[in-house]
Scaffold this motif. Structure first.
Motif, mmCIF file in Angstrom:
data_model
loop_
_atom_site.group_PDB
_atom_site.id
_atom_site.type_symbol
_atom_site.label_atom_id
_atom_site.label_comp_id
_atom_site.label_asym_id
_atom_site.label_seq_id
_atom_site.Cartn_x
_atom_site.Cartn_y
_atom_site.Cartn_z
ATOM 1 N N ARG A 76 -46.718 -36.587 -27.849
ATOM 2 C CA ARG A 76 -47.385 -36.369 -26.521
ATOM 3 C C ARG A 76 -46.454 -37.485 -25.514
ATOM 4 O O ARG A 76 -46.862 -37.980 -24.559
ATOM 5 C CB ARG A 76 -48.679 -36.718 -26.048
ATOM 6 C CG ARG A 76 -49.722 -35.669 -26.930
ATOM 7 C CD ARG A 76 -51.048 -35.791 -26.508
ATOM 8 N NE ARG A 76 -51.798 -34.801 -27.142
ATOM 9 C CZ ARG A 76 -53.195 -34.835 -27.143
ATOM 10 N NH1 ARG A 76 -53.979 -35.877 -26.179
ATOM 11 N NH2 ARG A 76 -53.908 -34.069 -27.970
ATOM 12 N N LEU A 77 -45.249 -37.772 -25.869
ATOM 13 C CA LEU A 77 -44.173 -38.428 -25.230
ATOM 14 C C LEU A 77 -43.338 -37.691 -24.484
ATOM 15 O O LEU A 77 -43.281 -36.488 -24.790
ATOM 16 C CB LEU A 77 -43.240 -39.199 -26.300
ATOM 17 C CG LEU A 77 -44.180 -40.362 -26.962
ATOM 18 C CD1 LEU A 77 -43.046 -40.658 -28.309
ATOM 19 C CD2 LEU A 77 -44.766 -41.256 -26.321
ATOM 20 N N ASN A 78 -42.751 -38.105 -23.552
ATOM 21 C CA ASN A 78 -41.618 -37.334 -22.487
ATOM 22 C C ASN A 78 -40.769 -36.633 -23.425
ATOM 23 O O ASN A 78 -39.937 -37.649 -23.852
ATOM 24 C CB ASN A 78 -41.206 -38.440 -21.389
ATOM 25 C CG ASN A 78 -40.375 -37.481 -20.515
ATOM 26 O OD1 ASN A 78 -40.181 -36.249 -20.673
ATOM 27 N ND2 ASN A 78 -39.576 -38.251 -19.666
ATOM 28 N N PRO A 79 -40.326 -35.421 -23.572
ATOM 29 C CA PRO A 79 -39.453 -34.814 -24.375
ATOM 30 C C PRO A 79 -37.940 -34.902 -23.649
ATOM 31 O O PRO A 79 -37.483 -33.805 -23.460
ATOM 32 C CB PRO A 79 -39.866 -33.449 -24.563
ATOM 33 C CG PRO A 79 -40.752 -33.152 -23.454
ATOM 34 C CD PRO A 79 -41.365 -34.365 -22.905
ATOM 35 N N ASN A 80 -37.426 -36.122 -23.212
ATOM 36 C CA ASN A 80 -36.435 -36.265 -22.351
ATOM 37 C C ASN A 80 -35.186 -36.603 -23.457
ATOM 38 O O ASN A 80 -35.269 -37.316 -24.497
ATOM 39 C CB ASN A 80 -36.510 -37.490 -21.503
ATOM 40 C CG ASN A 80 -35.423 -37.649 -20.715
ATOM 41 O OD1 ASN A 80 -34.692 -36.780 -20.000
ATOM 42 N ND2 ASN A 80 -35.006 -38.882 -20.401
ATOM 43 N N VAL A 81 -34.092 -36.398 -23.301
ATOM 44 C CA VAL A 81 -32.731 -36.579 -23.789
ATOM 45 C C VAL A 81 -31.793 -37.279 -22.723
ATOM 46 O O VAL A 81 -31.752 -37.096 -21.500
ATOM 47 C CB VAL A 81 -32.187 -35.117 -24.331
ATOM 48 C CG1 VAL A 81 -33.260 -34.424 -25.359
ATOM 49 C CG2 VAL A 81 -31.984 -34.281 -23.288
ATOM 50 N N ASP A 82 -31.060 -37.940 -23.761
ATOM 51 C CA ASP A 82 -29.786 -38.571 -22.952
ATOM 52 C C ASP A 82 -28.426 -37.617 -22.969
ATOM 53 O O ASP A 82 -28.183 -37.295 -24.219
ATOM 54 C CB ASP A 82 -29.333 -39.730 -23.558
ATOM 55 C CG ASP A 82 -28.305 -40.531 -22.905
ATOM 56 O OD1 ASP A 82 -27.630 -40.049 -21.933
ATOM 57 O OD2 ASP A 82 -28.041 -41.785 -23.335
ATOM 58 N N LEU A 83 -28.159 -37.084 -21.967
ATOM 59 C CA LEU A 83 -27.080 -35.997 -21.784
ATOM 60 C C LEU A 83 -25.791 -36.574 -22.055
ATOM 61 O O LEU A 83 -24.805 -35.875 -22.227
ATOM 62 C CB LEU A 83 -26.910 -35.421 -20.593
ATOM 63 C CG LEU A 83 -28.217 -34.403 -20.549
ATOM 64 C CD1 LEU A 83 -28.110 -33.614 -18.986
ATOM 65 C CD2 LEU A 83 -28.297 -33.174 -21.472
#
Length: 265
Positions: free
Chosen positions: A39-46
């Motif tokens: 339940r963490l932000n599924p964000n990525v570093d582009l």
């Protein structure tokens, strides 16, 4: 098994296989699945998340403190996409991963991409670094804040006996639905539109409006002039264009001996 299920989910939702240049690797899918499961932000570093990630693995190993020929150590790091085309290629891989892991549908991601593309058309390549900074902050900072707001709204309404569509166990659909709505226009005004206008009016330099938390890779092509002018229309007004390529005037043809003799006569 989970990886095969993810690819099957994409095929079902998008009515076809994922294009090869947009397809996540097994490791990329595993990372997104893990973040969503916690339940963490599924964000990525582009800067590092993009197409053909397996091919980038060797290059990524060589990052960090590298020993130079002079015997000193220098820091090597990956920076963000140098242009919107590189950003779009990475974001399409991110989009396919979110769909494959059943975290999100395609619509809000498409709306987000169109918004970023429109800002780039309106304000030109001169403000790309600022736009990428705003887009990066949008995913890493604003999305968790929206989830917190929706959680508080849900708790407040349910205390009063009402119901709220937000699902804490599956939060990101509702989060992104609000994130791409007009409710978030204020974010883009503050983080991009106002400082971008300052840059276009030459009231501030690009270095004064970017803070270094989302650096981008520099390329020689981004610094050179192009034959095609950048976008110039901003809210009904016309501003300066990027410098157009200047061509030298044609050389004057050399006179022959007969031409000089005729002139003397």
């Amino acid at each position: 098994e989970d990886i095969n299920k993810a690819h099957a989910t994409y095929k079902l939702k998008q009515e076809g296989d994922c294009p090869k240049d947009e397809r996540c690797t097994d490791e990329q899918l595993s990372c997104l699945k893990f973040l969503a499961g916690k339940r963490l932000n599924p964000n990525v570093d582009l800067a590092i998340f993009g197409p053909y990630a397996n091919r980038m693995r060797r290059k990524m190993i060589m990052t960090g403190m590298i020993l130079t020929a002079e015997g000193s150590f220098t820091k090597v790091e990956f920076k963000g996409p140098p242009s919107i085309d590189v950003w779009r290629a990475g974001f399409l891989v991110y989009k396919s991963g979110l769909i494959s892991c059943d975290i999100l549908g395609a619509n809000p991601l498409d709306v987000h991409m169109k918004r970023v593309s429109k800002y780039h058309r309106d304000y030109g390549t001169k403000t790309w670094h600022l736009l990428y900074q705003a887009e990066s902050r949008f995913r890493s900072e604003e999305l968790p804040d929206i989830r917190r707001q929706l959680t508080e709204e849900k708790d407040e309404i349910e205390k009063s006996g009402g119901t709220h569509p937000f699902k804490k166990e599956d939060p990101w659909r509702q989060v992104w639905a609000r994130a791409v709505s007009k409710e978030m226009d204020h974010f883009w005004q503050e983080e991009f539109v106002m400082p971008a206008m300052m840059v276009r009016f030459h009231l501030k330099s690009i270095g004064e409006v970017v803070d270094g938390d989302a650096p981008i890779e520099n390329t020689s092509s981004s610094a050179s002039s192009t034959t095609a002018p950048a976008a110039t229309t901003l809210v009904g007004a016309t501003y300066e264009t990027e410098t157009e390529q200047q061509y030298p005037p044609p050389k004057r043809a050399a006179w022959s001996k007969n031409d000089r003799d005729r002139t003397k006569r």
